[in-house]
Scaffold this active site. Structure first.
Site, PDB file in Angstrom:
ATOM      1  N   HIS A  31      20.695  -4.628  20.880  1.00 39.58           N
ATOM      2  CA  HIS A  31      19.599  -5.401  21.478  1.00 39.58           C
ATOM      3  C   HIS A  31      18.232  -4.799  21.173  1.00 39.58           C
ATOM      4  O   HIS A  31      17.681  -4.095  22.037  1.00 39.58           O
ATOM      5  CB  HIS A  31      19.737  -5.381  23.002  1.00 39.58           C
ATOM      6  CG  HIS A  31      20.901  -6.134  23.546  1.00 39.58           C
ATOM      7  ND1 HIS A  31      20.816  -7.439  23.947  1.00 39.58           N
ATOM      8  CD2 HIS A  31      22.182  -5.758  23.766  1.00 39.58           C
ATOM      9  CE1 HIS A  31      21.993  -7.840  24.402  1.00 39.58           C
ATOM     10  NE2 HIS A  31      22.837  -6.842  24.304  1.00 39.58           N
ATOM     11  N   GLU A  39      15.502  -6.190  21.406  1.00 42.08           N
ATOM     12  CA  GLU A  39      14.536  -6.760  22.373  1.00 42.08           C
ATOM     13  C   GLU A  39      14.475  -5.944  23.659  1.00 42.08           C
ATOM     14  O   GLU A  39      13.553  -6.102  24.449  1.00 42.08           O
ATOM     15  CB  GLU A  39      14.869  -8.234  22.649  1.00 42.08           C
ATOM     16  CG  GLU A  39      16.013  -8.506  23.615  1.00 42.08           C
ATOM     17  CD  GLU A  39      17.404  -8.299  23.024  1.00 42.08           C
ATOM     18  OE1 GLU A  39      17.521  -7.778  21.897  1.00 42.08           O
ATOM     19  OE2 GLU A  39      18.384  -8.641  23.722  1.00 42.08           O
ATOM     20  N   CYS A  71      23.978  -9.472  19.819  1.00 46.25           N
ATOM     21  CA  CYS A  71      25.099  -9.282  20.743  1.00 46.25           C
ATOM     22  C   CYS A  71      25.872 -10.590  20.970  1.00 46.25           C
ATOM     23  O   CYS A  71      26.555 -11.046  20.058  1.00 46.25           O
ATOM     24  CB  CYS A  71      24.594  -8.649  22.034  1.00 46.25           C
ATOM     25  SG  CYS A  71      25.903  -7.817  22.938  1.00 46.25           S
TER      26      CYS A  71
HETATM   27  N1  GLN Z   1      30.198  -9.049  26.189  1.00 46.84           N
HETATM   28  C1  GLN Z   1      29.376 -10.208  25.960  1.00 46.84           C
HETATM   29  C2  GLN Z   1      30.195 -11.333  25.348  1.00 46.84           C
HETATM   30  O1  GLN Z   1      31.284 -11.122  24.934  1.00 46.84           O
HETATM   31  C3  GLN Z   1      28.190  -9.875  25.071  1.00 46.84           C
HETATM   32  C4  GLN Z   1      27.315  -8.859  25.761  1.00 46.84           C
HETATM   33  C5  GLN Z   1      25.868  -8.939  25.411  1.00 46.84           C
HETATM   34  O2  GLN Z   1      25.368  -9.921  24.851  1.00 46.84           O
HETATM   35  N2  GLN Z   1      25.142  -7.918  25.808  1.00 46.84           N
HETATM   36  O3  GLN Z   1      29.735 -12.437  25.300  1.00 46.84           O
END
Ligand code: GLN
Length: 189
Positions: free
Chosen positions: A171, A173, A79
């Protein structure tokens, strides 16, 4: 036994630490540049990429880590971690580590689809279905020719690998599934 660092400046690092330890490996919370020495691999967790990016810079981890990744250190970004790896971000924003030949769109699912879970088979990773948790997730809008696309959801690239670099929009995790953590451990020779 592998020695896996998890960047612990901000975000969901604890869950990665627990998964790595459960798989029988050593997990180290990385907060300063010295701790980057003697790692077999490193995970960049989810969180807020703008915040983590700033802390990466301030802690001087950024340059040293980018060099290590360019020299082959196995890395997995989940992410926000994917956002940190990207050479390019969609829009006017500058990238962070800029080590992976991908262009990433932040918050790509928009406010209406803030978070969602889907369960699919990811070919080449495992025959079983894998749960994927997306939270204000990014996806990859362009990938260079050295990038292997591992999975798409609704046509959008959500998992990819470029040699020693793995990136997922979701994710693993935050689920009880270990397949991606095992896959990353196997990327470490
Ligand atoms: N929206 C976050 C970003 O742009 C990422 C979200 C996440 O890691 N769950 O950094």
């Amino acid at each position: 036994m592998k020695r896996v660092g998890v960047l612990a400046l901000q975000g969901a690092f604890k869950e990665h630490i627990e998964k790595i330890i459960s798989l029988g490996h050593e997990a180290i919370e990385i907060r300063n540049v010295k701790q980057l020495d003697s790692l077999d691999g490193i995970i960049l967790p989810g969180g807020e990429s703008t915040a983590i990016g700033k802390l990466l810079k301030d802690s001087k981890i950024k340059e040293v880590l980018a060099n290590k990744i360019n020299n082959g250190l196995p890395v997995w970004g989940t992410c926000a971690g994917m956002i940190l790896l990207a050479k390019e971000l969609d829009g006017n924003e500058d990238g962070h580590l800029k080590v992976m030949d991908i262009k990433v769109r932040r918050n790509a699912y928009g406010a209406q689809l803030d978070s969602f879970v889907t369960t699919e088979v990811i070919e080449g990773i495992a025959d079983k279905e894998i749960p994927m948790v997306f939270i204000r997730a990014p996806y990859i809008v362009e990938a260079g020719e050295k990038v292997d696309i591992l999975h798409r959801v609704d046509g959008n690239i959500v998992a990819a690998r470029q040699k020693n670099i793995l990136a997922t929009s979701f994710h693993p995790e935050l689920t009880d599934n270990y397949i991606f953590h095992e896959y990353f451990i196997n990327m470490i020779k």
